[in-house]
Design a protein around this motif. Structure first.
Motif, PDB file in Angstrom:
ATOM      1  N   ASP B  23       0.438  -1.221   0.147  1.00  0.00           N
ATOM      2  CA  ASP B  23      -0.021  -0.068   0.258  1.00  0.00           C
ATOM      3  C   ASP B  23       0.737   1.550   0.434  1.00  0.00           C
ATOM      4  O   ASP B  23       0.600   2.008   1.333  1.00  0.00           O
ATOM      5  N   VAL B  24       1.502   1.265  -1.029  1.00  0.00           N
ATOM      6  CA  VAL B  24       2.443   2.441  -0.852  1.00  0.00           C
ATOM      7  C   VAL B  24       1.952   4.278  -1.366  1.00  0.00           C
ATOM      8  O   VAL B  24       1.129   3.295  -2.323  1.00  0.00           O
ATOM      9  N   ASP B  25       2.062   4.840  -0.718  1.00  0.00           N
ATOM     10  CA  ASP B  25       1.435   5.838  -1.039  1.00  0.00           C
ATOM     11  C   ASP B  25       2.251   7.286  -2.568  1.00  0.00           C
ATOM     12  O   ASP B  25       1.402   7.712  -3.111  1.00  0.00           O
ATOM     13  N   VAL B  26       3.380   6.768  -2.917  1.00  0.00           N
ATOM     14  CA  VAL B  26       4.092   7.798  -3.636  1.00  0.00           C
ATOM     15  C   VAL B  26       5.087   6.531  -4.471  1.00  0.00           C
ATOM     16  O   VAL B  26       6.294   5.917  -3.842  1.00  0.00           O
ATOM     17  N   ASP B  52      -3.690   2.440  -4.579  1.00  0.00           N
ATOM     18  CA  ASP B  52      -4.054   3.553  -3.777  1.00  0.00           C
ATOM     19  C   ASP B  52      -2.740   4.823  -4.238  1.00  0.00           C
ATOM     20  O   ASP B  52      -2.337   4.530  -3.323  1.00  0.00           O
ATOM     21  N   ALA B  53      -1.586   4.251  -5.137  1.00  0.00           N
ATOM     22  CA  ALA B  53      -0.942   5.033  -5.044  1.00  0.00           C
ATOM     23  C   ALA B  53      -0.947   5.924  -6.347  1.00  0.00           C
ATOM     24  O   ALA B  53      -1.170   6.658  -7.369  1.00  0.00           O
ATOM     25  N   ASN B  54       0.101   7.062  -5.379  1.00  0.00           N
ATOM     26  CA  ASN B  54       0.197   8.504  -6.715  1.00  0.00           C
ATOM     27  C   ASN B  54       1.876   7.876  -7.562  1.00  0.00           C
ATOM     28  O   ASN B  54       3.309   7.886  -7.171  1.00  0.00           O
ATOM     29  N   ALA B  76       5.009   9.838   3.308  1.00  0.00           N
ATOM     30  CA  ALA B  76       4.664   8.822   2.934  1.00  0.00           C
ATOM     31  C   ALA B  76       5.575   7.966   2.499  1.00  0.00           C
ATOM     32  O   ALA B  76       6.633   7.917   3.268  1.00  0.00           O
TER      33      ALA B  76
END
Ligand SMILES: Cc1ncc(C[n+]2csc(CCOP(=O)(O)OP(=O)(O)O)c2C)c(N)n1
Ligand code: SF4
Ligand code: SF4
Ligand code: SF4
Ligand SMILES: [Mg+2]
Lengths: 302, 394, 95
Positions: B23-26, B52-54, B76
């Motif tokens: 579940d990494v963010d970036v 769900d990452a950018n 993050a």
């Protein structure tokens, strides 16, 4: 809300602490102070390596009352966009709740030269950052070497006979990337500048401000003249104050009567070697005339 | 522990699968062979809403690592991956990431460096990164790359560590070879490596300055602080490996020895080459030869103590370096190992084998040759020559 | 006064810092000329506050009374305030 008076700007809280090590009269200090005042508390500042960074963050002290990051010389735009993208992700994923403005304060070297690739990437990706270039027209932190933003004729330690090429058109570069907002600024027109900073930040998308910054040490002038010189840059037509938004370029400060460029140049030691060379002065005057034609400035007053 | 179905994955796809579960963010990355399929797969996960990452499509690896560093400074969970020239381009920022104590995790599909340009495996890209202050783990299989990435986040984000981690897997050989991989359940990954908001972050509610200028009276202490954290992380790395073993049944150790107990000669290696060496040891043992091998799973911090006990009775030790160190008298891995032996007052003769550069195959016959050399050395007790370039023409 | 320098493990992780320069660096010692305000002529226009690069000029308000104040602990004596004061009520005086 535009700043209608100096008082309304003055009353904004300061987020830039005195006690920094910038030279007396340094224009970069004025810019940093006004930008943080306008940007306010919920702002994160990123700077590349340079005078401003080195002189405001000598460990264990810092002049920044807002969160601040410095990574390296050539990556401020990538660093700022990483923070912004992280904030977006963390807010979307409900890991944090409050957003922040991302503002870069980069020197001309860190912007026009070594950092240009990183800046281009960030502008092209449409990151929600405001990039402000404080342009003192040389690498000051390393002792006044020429940069791609050094103007024609200027002495630096690596252009001892005077710079032979023209300044890079940073505004043109930013606009060509399709930024939401771009503007030029000068501290001598501080309300104009403050309004531009506020607008740039409110745009969301990438915005760019190119801010002329007289440097007492590198430009060789009496420190008390920082504002005078900032004003003459505008009055001569060498630094027209304008903004670009949605395809329209608009002059924000009219110059009905221009001052000859020699008035600006003669105050600065870096142009001393050309002051008695009419052909060089004429060349620089012709650059100002070209700006005047492009932006609709008035004629040179005799 | 449940029995799970394996999935057929390449090393790169296994890495991407781990990142999805973590579940990494970036993610910020830039294409380069042989790493590229990691980020292509992650892009797909993001596009399909499975992660769900950018994803920042930056213009270079330099910006990829810079953006990961800064995204981590905002709190993050971040990921990047690269190889070869890309890793070299990141070099400057790698030092800054560790000094600022930011938990960036990066997968490296190890590849040779130019010139000449060559897209195949060796360790020429990672060796210049020895002193950047990152934890450096090495995988020998797709499964291990997957497992190590999950471990990497738990290690990196531990408040006692707070250091960036690289997970290395040999390019092409591991990155592109499919094998059955046993994944953990999403929920198991989430509870093994949970994300927490770290208090030292860029946050207007609690302003702080990161990346200040350091005069001589502070510089030494700041650098030492992160170097010490790296040294001390070895205990936490092994703790995380133990805990991971409890939920997965797989643990790796800082070094993975094979038949070293009574071995006269031991060959030490790092990465996928270890598989070939292990298989050769198995063969030679069948013939009654007293050979052993050891695979280094952790390169930084260097597992000095963990290694020494294993070689103490050997009569000769060989070290494989999959990179040159021009002008140095020995290769980089050999350098560490012989320093460790010296400090342990062990005078076992050592030989350095350089091989497998730019994707050159290292076959069992080559490994047998290395063992033959070692046996000669063991017999006489001295290494007349200490460097061999295995497979080099001329 | 000599400051005690911190040990490596007394510094915050990653050498983050929050100590403000105003707490530790009194840049007023850099000055050779000192700006002195003639308050009777001051119009309280605030230009000096806005242009001071440190910044070290502020408006002191007590009740309905406003007074421009310079913090000499930080003033580097650049002379911008005197130069830009529209009514020229600041003098630079040699110290
Ligand atoms: C990769 C790299 N190259 C060179 C330097 C040395 N350096 C530090 S600041 C600087 C010049 C900064 O110039 P500018 O961006 O114009 O900022 P200024 O100092 O003028 O405010 C240079 C050359 C560096 N820190 N990193
Ligand atoms: S050298 Fe120039 S830019 Fe740098 S601190 Fe001094 S005045 Fe400011
Ligand atoms: S600029 Fe001059 S008149 Fe205006 S507030 Fe300052 S001292 Fe007073
Ligand atoms: S002399 Fe310069 S530093 Fe001192 S108060 Fe005036 S503007 Fe500020
Ligand atoms: Mg500059």
């Amino acid at each position: 809300m535009p700043f209608k008076s100096i008082k309304s700007l003055e009353e904004r809280q300061d987020f830039f602490s005195p006690g920094h090590g910038l030279c007396p009269g340094c224009g970069a200090a004025q810019i940093a102070r006004i930008v943080t005042k306008v940007a306010g508390k919920d702002t994160i500042i990123v700077t590349p390596t340079g005078c401003l960074e080195v002189s405001t963050t000598t460990y264990p002290a810092t002049s920044w009352k807002v969160p601040y990051l410095h990574v390296a010389f050539e990556n401020a735009a990538a660093a700022a966009s990483g923070i912004k993208v992280a904030y977006d992700a963390l807010i979307r994923k409900k890991k944090i709740s409050k957003d922040a403005n991302l503002v870069v304060l980069g020197g001309d070297g860190g912007t026009a030269d070594i950092g240009l690739q990183s800046l281009s990437g960030a502008l092209e990706r449409g990151e929600h950052i405001t990039y402000i270039c404080y342009d003192n027209e040389a690498y000051m932190n390393t002792g006044i070497q020429r940069s791609g933003a050094t103007p024609y004729g200027a002495w630096t330690t690596t252009s001892p006979a005077g710079q032979k090429t023209l300044k890079k058109d940073l505004m043109g570069i930013a606009i060509a990337h399709g930024v939401k907002y771009a503007a030029t600024a000068s501290i001598a027109y501080v309300r104009d500048a403050a309004n531009k900073v506020e607008k740039a930040i409110s745009m969301g998308g990438p915005s760019f401000i190119h801010w002329i910054q007289p440097c007492t040490t590198g430009w060789r002038y009496d420190p008390k003249l920082t504002v005078k010189i900032s004003k003459l840059a505008v009055k001569t037509g060498l630094w027209p104050l304008y903004e670009y938004h949605e395809g329209v370029t608009k002059l924000t400060v009219e110059v009905p009567k221009r001052v000859p460029v020699s008035e600006y140049l003669k105050l600065q030691g870096r142009f001393r070697h050309i002051m008695n060379k009419p052909e060089e002065l004429a060349k620089i005057q012709s650059y100002a005339d070209a700006f005047a034609a492009k932006f609709g400035l008035g004629p040179v007053a005799q | 522990m449940k029995t799970v179905e394996p999935i057929l994955l390449s090393g790169n796809l296994a890495a991407a699968y781990a990142i999805k579960q973590l579940d990494v963010d970036v993610v910020a990355a830039y294409p380069i062979t042989p790493q590229t399929t990691i980020i292509e797969k992650i892009s797909e996960y993001v596009a399909d809403g499975e992660l769900d990452a950018n994803f920042m499509l930056v213009e270079s690896e330099h910006s990829a690592i810079s953006s990961c560093l800064s995204a981590a400074s905002a709190g993050a969970r971040v990921f990047t991956s690269t190889s070869s020239q890309g890793l070299l381009l990141m070099h400057e920022i790698l030092f800054i990431t560790s000094a600022l104590r930011l938990p960036v995790v990066m997968a490296v599909a190890n590849r040779s460096v130019s010139a000449p340009i060559n897209i195949w495996c060796d360790h020429g890209d990672i060796m210049p990164q020895r002193d950047v202050g990152w934890i450096q783990l090495f995988a020998e299989s797709a499964q291990e790359a997957y497992d190590k990435l999950i471990q990497a986040y738990r290690i990196s984000e531990d408040p006692r560590v707070r250091l960036p981690v690289m997970v290395n897997a040999d390019g092409i050989i591991l990155s592109h070879t499919y094998e059955p991989v046993f994944p953990l359940e999403d929920s198991e990954v989430a509870s093994f490596a949970p994300w927490k908001l770290y208090p030292l972050r860029l946050d207007p509610e609690n302003p702080l300055t990161m990346g200040a200028f350091g005069y001589p009276e502070y510089y030494f202490e700041t650098r030492y602080q992160s170097a010490k954290a790296l040294e001390d992380s070895i205990g936490i790395i092994s703790e995380v490996d133990e805990k991971f073993g409890e939920i997965s049944g797989r643990k790796y150790g800082a070094v993975s020895p094979f038949r070293c107990e009574d071995a006269d000669v031991i060959l030490i290696s790092m990465g996928s080459i270890s598989e070939t060496i292990r298989a050769t040891v198995r063969k030679l043992r069948e013939k009654g030869e007293k050979v052993g091998m050891m695979s280094l799973k952790l390169f930084r911090p260097f597992p000095f103590k963990e290694m020494m006990g294993l070689v103490k009775d050997a009569k000769a030790v060989g070290v494989v370096d999959r990179a040159l160190s021009p002008g140095a008298i020995v290769g980089p891995v050999f350098n560490d190992i012989t320093s460790a032996l010296y400090l342990s007052k062990m005078s076992v003769p050592c030989v350095n084998f350089f091989t497998g550069l730019g994707g050159r195959d290292v076959r069992m016959a080559d490994v047998r040759d290395m063992f033959e050399k070692l046996k000669e050395v063991a017999k006489t007790g001295v290494a007349k020559e200490h460097r061999f370039y295995v497979g080099l023409r001329g | 006064m000599k400051r005690e320098l911190p040990r490596w493990d007394e510094m915050e992780q990653g050498f983050v810092t929050r100590t403000l320069t105003e707490m530790v660096n009194k840049t007023g010692t850099w000055r050779t000329f000192k700006p002195v305000i003639n308050h009777s002529r001051c119009t309280k226009c605030r230009w000096c506050i806005i242009y001071c690069p440190e910044p070290c000029i502020h408006m002191e308000v007590s009740g309905s009374d406003e007074k421009i104040m310079i913090d000499y602990d930080f003033c580097k004596g650049c002379g911008i305030c005197a130069e830009e004061c529209p009514v020229k009520c600041i003098d630079m005086v040699e110290e």
